[in-house]
Motif scaffolding. Structure first.
Motif, PDB file in Angstrom:
ATOM      1  N   THR A   1      -5.249  -2.553  -3.434  1.00 24.59           N
ATOM      2  CA  THR A   1      -4.025  -1.875  -2.986  1.00 24.59           C
ATOM      3  C   THR A   1      -3.739  -0.686  -3.889  1.00 24.59           C
ATOM      4  OG1 THR A   1      -3.113  -3.967  -2.192  1.00 24.59           O
ATOM      5  CG2 THR A   1      -1.561  -2.171  -2.526  1.00 24.59           C
ATOM      6  N   HIS A   2      -3.468   0.472  -3.264  1.00 22.14           N
ATOM      7  CA  HIS A   2      -3.162   1.684  -4.027  1.00 22.14           C
ATOM      8  C   HIS A   2      -1.650   1.843  -4.132  1.00 22.14           C
ATOM      9  CE1 HIS A   2      -3.231   5.756  -5.548  1.00 22.14           C
ATOM     10  NE2 HIS A   2      -2.457   6.150  -4.530  1.00 22.14           N
ATOM     11  N   VAL A   3      -1.156   1.917  -5.370  1.00 24.26           N
ATOM     12  CA  VAL A   3       0.270   2.167  -5.611  1.00 24.26           C
ATOM     13  C   VAL A   3       0.400   3.337  -6.585  1.00 24.26           C
ATOM     14  CG1 VAL A   3       0.954  -0.226  -5.211  1.00 24.26           C
ATOM     15  CG2 VAL A   3       0.328   0.505  -7.524  1.00 24.26           C
ATOM     16  N   ILE A   4       1.584   3.929  -6.606  1.00 19.84           N
ATOM     17  CA  ILE A   4       1.845   5.075  -7.476  1.00 19.84           C
ATOM     18  C   ILE A   4       2.846   4.637  -8.550  1.00 19.84           C
ATOM     19  CG2 ILE A   4       2.717   7.436  -7.593  1.00 19.84           C
ATOM     20  CD1 ILE A   4       2.041   7.632  -4.569  1.00 19.84           C
ATOM     21  N   MET A   5       2.429   4.651  -9.808  1.00 21.74           N
ATOM     22  CA  MET A   5       3.288   4.272 -10.926  1.00 21.74           C
ATOM     23  C   MET A   5       3.993   5.516 -11.450  1.00 21.74           C
ATOM     24  SD  MET A   5       2.510   1.057 -10.948  1.00 21.74           S
ATOM     25  CE  MET A   5       3.276   0.459 -12.442  1.00 21.74           C
ATOM     26  N   VAL A   6       5.326   5.527 -11.389  1.00 18.98           N
ATOM     27  CA  VAL A   6       6.131   6.664 -11.838  1.00 18.98           C
ATOM     28  C   VAL A   6       6.832   6.254 -13.133  1.00 18.98           C
ATOM     29  CG1 VAL A   6       7.920   8.318 -11.232  1.00 18.98           C
ATOM     30  CG2 VAL A   6       6.492   7.304  -9.429  1.00 18.98           C
ATOM     31  N   GLU A   7       6.487   6.921 -14.221  1.00 18.77           N
ATOM     32  CA  GLU A   7       6.999   6.520 -15.534  1.00 18.77           C
ATOM     33  C   GLU A   7       8.305   7.241 -15.873  1.00 18.77           C
ATOM     34  OE1 GLU A   7       4.149   6.653 -18.656  1.00 18.77           O
ATOM     35  OE2 GLU A   7       2.480   5.980 -17.394  1.00 18.77           O
ATOM     36  N   TYR A   8       9.239   6.496 -16.494  1.00 19.64           N
ATOM     37  CA  TYR A   8      10.521   7.032 -16.950  1.00 19.64           C
ATOM     38  C   TYR A   8      10.736   6.624 -18.406  1.00 19.64           C
ATOM     39  CZ  TYR A   8      11.621   8.049 -12.074  1.00 19.64           C
ATOM     40  OH  TYR A   8      11.604   8.546 -10.792  1.00 19.64           O
ATOM     41  N   GLU A   9      11.617   7.355 -19.068  1.00 19.83           N
ATOM     42  CA  GLU A   9      11.811   7.157 -20.504  1.00 19.83           C
ATOM     43  C   GLU A   9      12.580   5.877 -20.834  1.00 19.83           C
ATOM     44  OE1 GLU A   9      10.634   8.805 -23.018  1.00 19.83           O
ATOM     45  OE2 GLU A   9       9.651  10.406 -21.891  1.00 19.83           O
ATOM     46  N   THR A  10      13.519   5.456 -19.960  1.00 16.68           N
ATOM     47  CA  THR A  10      14.375   4.310 -20.258  1.00 16.68           C
ATOM     48  C   THR A  10      14.437   3.363 -19.064  1.00 16.68           C
ATOM     49  OG1 THR A  10      16.390   5.389 -19.444  1.00 16.68           O
ATOM     50  CG2 THR A  10      15.819   5.718 -21.776  1.00 16.68           C
ATOM     51  N   ASP A  11      14.891   2.140 -19.329  1.00 16.21           N
ATOM     52  CA  ASP A  11      15.094   1.171 -18.253  1.00 16.21           C
ATOM     53  C   ASP A  11      16.134   1.672 -17.262  1.00 16.21           C
ATOM     54  OD1 ASP A  11      13.293  -0.812 -18.999  1.00 16.21           O
ATOM     55  OD2 ASP A  11      14.684  -1.681 -20.429  1.00 16.21           O
TER      56      ASP A  11
ATOM     57  N   GLU B   1       0.838  -1.201   0.000  1.00 12.99           N
ATOM     58  CA  GLU B   1       0.000   0.000   0.000  1.00 12.99           C
ATOM     59  C   GLU B   1       0.875   1.256   0.000  1.00 12.99           C
ATOM     60  OE1 GLU B   1      -3.190   2.406  -0.164  1.00 12.99           O
ATOM     61  OE2 GLU B   1      -3.345   0.208  -0.176  1.00 12.99           O
ATOM     62  N   GLY B   2       0.573   2.171  -0.953  1.00 13.69           N
ATOM     63  CA  GLY B   2       1.301   3.435  -1.056  1.00 13.69           C
ATOM     64  C   GLY B   2       2.665   3.320  -1.707  1.00 13.69           C
ATOM     65  N   MET B   3       3.033   2.176  -2.206  1.00 15.71           N
ATOM     66  CA  MET B   3       4.357   1.969  -2.811  1.00 15.71           C
ATOM     67  C   MET B   3       4.502   2.794  -4.086  1.00 15.71           C
ATOM     68  SD  MET B   3       5.982  -1.572  -4.337  1.00 15.71           S
ATOM     69  CE  MET B   3       6.289  -2.336  -2.764  1.00 15.71           C
ATOM     70  N   ARG B   4       5.689   3.410  -4.247  1.00 14.94           N
ATOM     71  CA  ARG B   4       6.026   4.134  -5.474  1.00 14.94           C
ATOM     72  C   ARG B   4       6.843   3.182  -6.361  1.00 14.94           C
ATOM     73  NH1 ARG B   4       5.686   9.569  -5.683  1.00 14.94           N
ATOM     74  NH2 ARG B   4       7.564   9.726  -6.986  1.00 14.94           N
ATOM     75  N   ILE B   5       6.359   2.990  -7.608  1.00 17.66           N
ATOM     76  CA  ILE B   5       6.962   2.004  -8.510  1.00 17.66           C
ATOM     77  C   ILE B   5       7.403   2.696  -9.798  1.00 17.66           C
ATOM     78  CG2 ILE B   5       6.587  -0.144  -9.783  1.00 17.66           C
ATOM     79  CD1 ILE B   5       4.343  -0.781  -7.816  1.00 17.66           C
ATOM     80  N   SER B   6       8.683   2.566 -10.127  1.00 17.26           N
ATOM     81  CA  SER B   6       9.166   3.111 -11.399  1.00 17.26           C
ATOM     82  C   SER B   6       8.876   2.121 -12.515  1.00 17.26           C
ATOM     83  CB  SER B   6      10.670   3.403 -11.330  1.00 17.26           C
ATOM     84  OG  SER B   6      11.401   2.216 -11.127  1.00 17.26           O
ATOM     85  N   CYS B   7       8.523   2.651 -13.691  1.00 18.01           N
ATOM     86  CA  CYS B   7       8.182   1.786 -14.820  1.00 18.01           C
ATOM     87  C   CYS B   7       8.514   2.509 -16.124  1.00 18.01           C
ATOM     88  CB  CYS B   7       6.702   1.397 -14.792  1.00 18.01           C
ATOM     89  SG  CYS B   7       5.583   2.807 -14.709  1.00 18.01           S
ATOM     90  N   LEU B   8       8.659   1.726 -17.178  1.00 21.40           N
ATOM     91  CA  LEU B   8       9.014   2.263 -18.485  1.00 21.40           C
ATOM     92  C   LEU B   8       7.795   2.931 -19.115  1.00 21.40           C
ATOM     93  CD1 LEU B   8      11.368   2.402 -20.531  1.00 21.40           C
ATOM     94  CD2 LEU B   8      10.481   0.301 -21.541  1.00 21.40           C
TER      95      LEU B   8
END
Length: 722
Positions: free
Chosen positions: A170-180, A145-152
């Motif tokens: 479960t609420h999570v925060i998806m943080v998008e990035y340009e590259t792996d 719960e509340g986890m911040r997750i980096s993703c492509l």
């Protein structure tokens, strides 16, 4: 697909010779027979452990090793080209590259690219943290719960992952990035709590805390080259048949040490750290559950595969021991020689084995095996044979309420008795049907899965063993995903079957074998009659033939002797005048070179004439080599010079390479050696095209005791002599 290995040494060659059928005899069969090796362009996406290119241009990883295995069957050469995944998919559609490994199949992609028929392994979505992170437990979605997750950015995995978390509330925060790389750096810098990535991109510095949906991965292929798909499919099928575990072993080698977190308590984790190794007893012939593979020299089956997964998840180390009979097994459990037993049912353990059962890891059912003459088993006269050592089968038979039941020692004896008509039916575990029943000589047997006959398999943990072992095993069993469990079961059901025996082959081709026996007996009888008829006048013909051959031989020898003797006189004159001309002082260099070549060739011809005079010894097989001291380098140059003029006339370049020749003087029969090399060079020039090149490579190998070995290679590009 089931692979039938035709291992018989005498039936299959007869069948092949008689009916002209190319039967598969096992072993490696190259798929491509092209004389010229094909170069295939492969995209490298730079996934560590999967397919990565080093700064020096070398390539390594799981996909690279698999491609090298395929190369054994196709003969391909690879040109590895480093690029991004986006560029690679565009390049393969444009025909700029041929193969992109590790791709998911989609209907959209299939419209523009080909895919291999067989998968090259499994891939999926994983959630990872740094190794030292102790805040999260494996698949504990409520704890995320509340986890911040980096993703492509733009990845299709974002939607799949978000839907999974939504199902768990479960609420999570998806943080998008340009590259792996940006996703991983955000985790290392503490900007996010975890990183979402493809399992094939996972690296050793991360710990897997969740495994989500898995999907098969394939080779994506250039659609404009259908021959690539044909060849790679054939090669992959051959690899699967010869090495069913090849992909699994590759995956373990490159990804087996990826840490996966499961929710162990501190006490359980301490037990795992302190446990030197768990000795677990397994059956040696209980396919496909557990058995010892003599060829591989190790245990295989559903149980060993499950334990390997549990080991990867928990850190427990297992040592496999052949399972003894019931009395010895109980003693081993009591004196702590072994700590656990694989493939235990509740009924087999109850009251007979001092063990605690883990949670269920596999469920099986019971199948009735009946003679095809049986119409119904619910009759008083129906007889049954049962393996009395398997309580779950006895329980199922009791439920059928049969009266005439006889216990035997093992399943195969029961099946054999039913096949021979001694009994009407028997019961066997369903997973044994293919291994036991799938033989041609059992074709009159019928199988019928019994409803409501399910029973479970557990791991039995010795009662005197630390109870934490049981709880850790249970958590490891729970961590095995449904996809992995199903893959293990299917893989072992397909690949654990024993090869066909001679008995199988005879029953599968009964009429053909009978016809072949009659055919060959007839051939033998006819041959015997012909031999008897021919033998009556064979002696007369033989004597006549010997007289004729002797007369012809004498005439030939007389002719050759006269001819060679008469030719020596003018030949000596040619050599004598040639040497007189060489002795002249004012002879131009090019004329002197011509004279030298005439002298060398004439001397060789004179030696040939001397050999003809010795024809009697030739016919008696008693030629003696005339060893003499020879300068090997001068010998090679002289032989070459003798053919330079012939080569010039055809515009052929004649080169000799003797740089590695260090020995100067050797003993050999110069005349015979010159004859051999002259024949080879003459043929090479005769059959080579105008403007081509002939290379004579002479290599000296190291020797001992004053001896040396020379290897000669005369290489031309002609059509050959055959």
């Amino acid at each position: 697909m089931r692979s039938r290995k035709w291992g018989t040494a005498f039936i299959m060659p007869i069948l092949a010779a008689t009916i002209g059928t190319g039967l598969f005899l096992g072993g490696k069969i190259p798929v491509q027979a092209d004389a010229e090796k094909k170069t295939v362009k492969v995209a490298v996406i730079d996934y560590p452990n999967y397919l990565q290119m080093e700064p020096d241009g070398s390539v390594y990883g799981l996909a690279y090793e698999y491609l090298q295995k395929i190369k054994e069957y196709t003969g391909w050469q690879y040109d590895f080209i480093e690029m991004s995944f986006t560029d690679a998919t565009a390049a393969i559609k444009a025909g700029e590259i041929d193969i992109l490994p590790g791709c998911q199949y989609t209907q959209k992609r299939e419209k523009e690219c080909d895919f291999s028929e067989s998968s090259m392994g499994q891939g999926g979505t994983v959630l990872c943290t740094l190794l030292d992170n102790q805040d999260y437990r494996f698949n504990d979605y409520a704890g995320y719960e509340g986890m911040r997750i980096s993703c492509l950015k733009g990845s299709a995995r974002i939607k799949q992952t978000q839907e999974l978390f939504d199902r768990y509330g479960t609420h999570v925060i998806m943080v998008e990035y340009e590259t792996d790389e940006a996703c991983k750096k955000a985790l290392e810098d503490g900007k996010v709590d975890a990183v979402m990535m493809s399992s094939i991109r996972c690296e050793k510095q991360y710990k897997i805390i969740a495994r989500m949906k898995t999907t098969p991965l394939y080779f994506m292929l250039n659609q404009e080259k259908p021959e690539l798909k044909t060849q790679i499919d054939q090669a992959m099928n051959q690899i699967i048949m010869e090495s069913p575990y090849y992909i699994l072993e590759l995956d373990r080698r490159y990804y087996g040490n990826m840490q996966t977190e499961i929710p162990l308590t501190k006490e359980e984790a301490d037990y795992v750290d302190q446990a030197a190794g768990i000795n677990i007893a397994l059956f040696t012939d209980m396919r496909p559950m557990e058995y010892y593979d003599e060829t591989a020299g190790k245990f295989r089956g559903i149980v060993p595969d499950s334990l390997e997964q549990i080991s990867a998840y928990t850190g427990l180390k297992f040592h496999y021991i052949a399972r003894e009979d019931a009395s010895k097994l109980c003693k081993q459990l009591e004196d702590d020689t072994i700590q656990a037993v694989g493939a235990v049912t509740a009924s087999s353990a109850q009251g007979t084995m001092p063990v605690r059962l883990t949670d269920r890891f596999y469920t099986n059912t019971v199948t009735a095996v009946m003679n095809n003459t049986l119409t119904a088993y619910e009759t008083d006269g129906c007889t049954a044979s049962i393996a009395g050592t398997m309580p779950e089968l006895v329980n199922a038979l009791d439920a059928m309420r049969l009266q005439n039941v006889v216990c035997q020692d093992d399943l195969k004896s029961c099946v054999e008795a039913v096949n021979n008509g001694e009994y009407d039916l028997t019961l066997i575990p369903t997973y044994c049907v293919d291994d036991i029943i799938n033989h041609s000589y059992y074709r009159k047997l019928m199988t019928y899965p019994l409803p409501d006959s399910g029973y479970a398999y557990y791991i039995g943990v010795a009662e005197g063993t630390d109870p934490r072992l049981c709880t850790v095993l249970n958590k490891g069993i729970a961590a095995i995903s449904e996809e992995d469990h199903n893959a293990m079961v299917v893989n072992n059901l397909i690949n654990s079957q024993k090869p066909d025996t001679i008995r199988d082959l005879i029953y599968q081709n009964l009429y053909l074998v009978f016809g072949l026996l009659v055919f060959f007996l007839g051939i033998i009888a006819i041959a015997a009659i012909v031999v008897l008829l021919i033998r009556t006048d064979s002696n007369k013909k033989m004597r006549l033939a010997m007289k004729q051959a002797q007369a012809a031989s004498e005439a030939k020898s007389d002719f050759l002797t006269r001819m060679s003797h008469d030719m020596r006189t003018p030949m000596n004159a040619v050599l004598g005048f040639t040497r007189l001309a060489q002795a002249e002082k004012d002879v131009p260099d090019h004329i002197r070179d011509y004279l030298q070549k005439i002298d060398v060739s004439g001397t060789h011809l004179l030696k040939l004439l001397n050999d003809i005079l010795n024809m009697t010894k030739i016919e008696q097989g008693r030629i003696q080599l005339q060893e003499e001291k020879v300068n090997i380098k001068e010998f090679l140059q002289n032989v070459t010079k003798a053919f330079e003029a012939q080569a010039v006339l055809k515009d052929i370049t004649l080169n000799i390479h003797q740089d590695s020749v260090k020995t100067e003087w050797i003993y050999m029969d110069e005349g015979r050696a010159r004859q051999i090399y002259s024949n080879l060079l003459s043929n090479a020039i005769q059959f080579s095209d105008k403007g081509s090149e002939i290379c004579w490579n002479v290599t000296e190998l190291p020797g001992e005791d004053g001896k040396a070995t020379f290897i000669s290679e005369i290489i031309d590009h002609g059509c050959g002599m055959s």
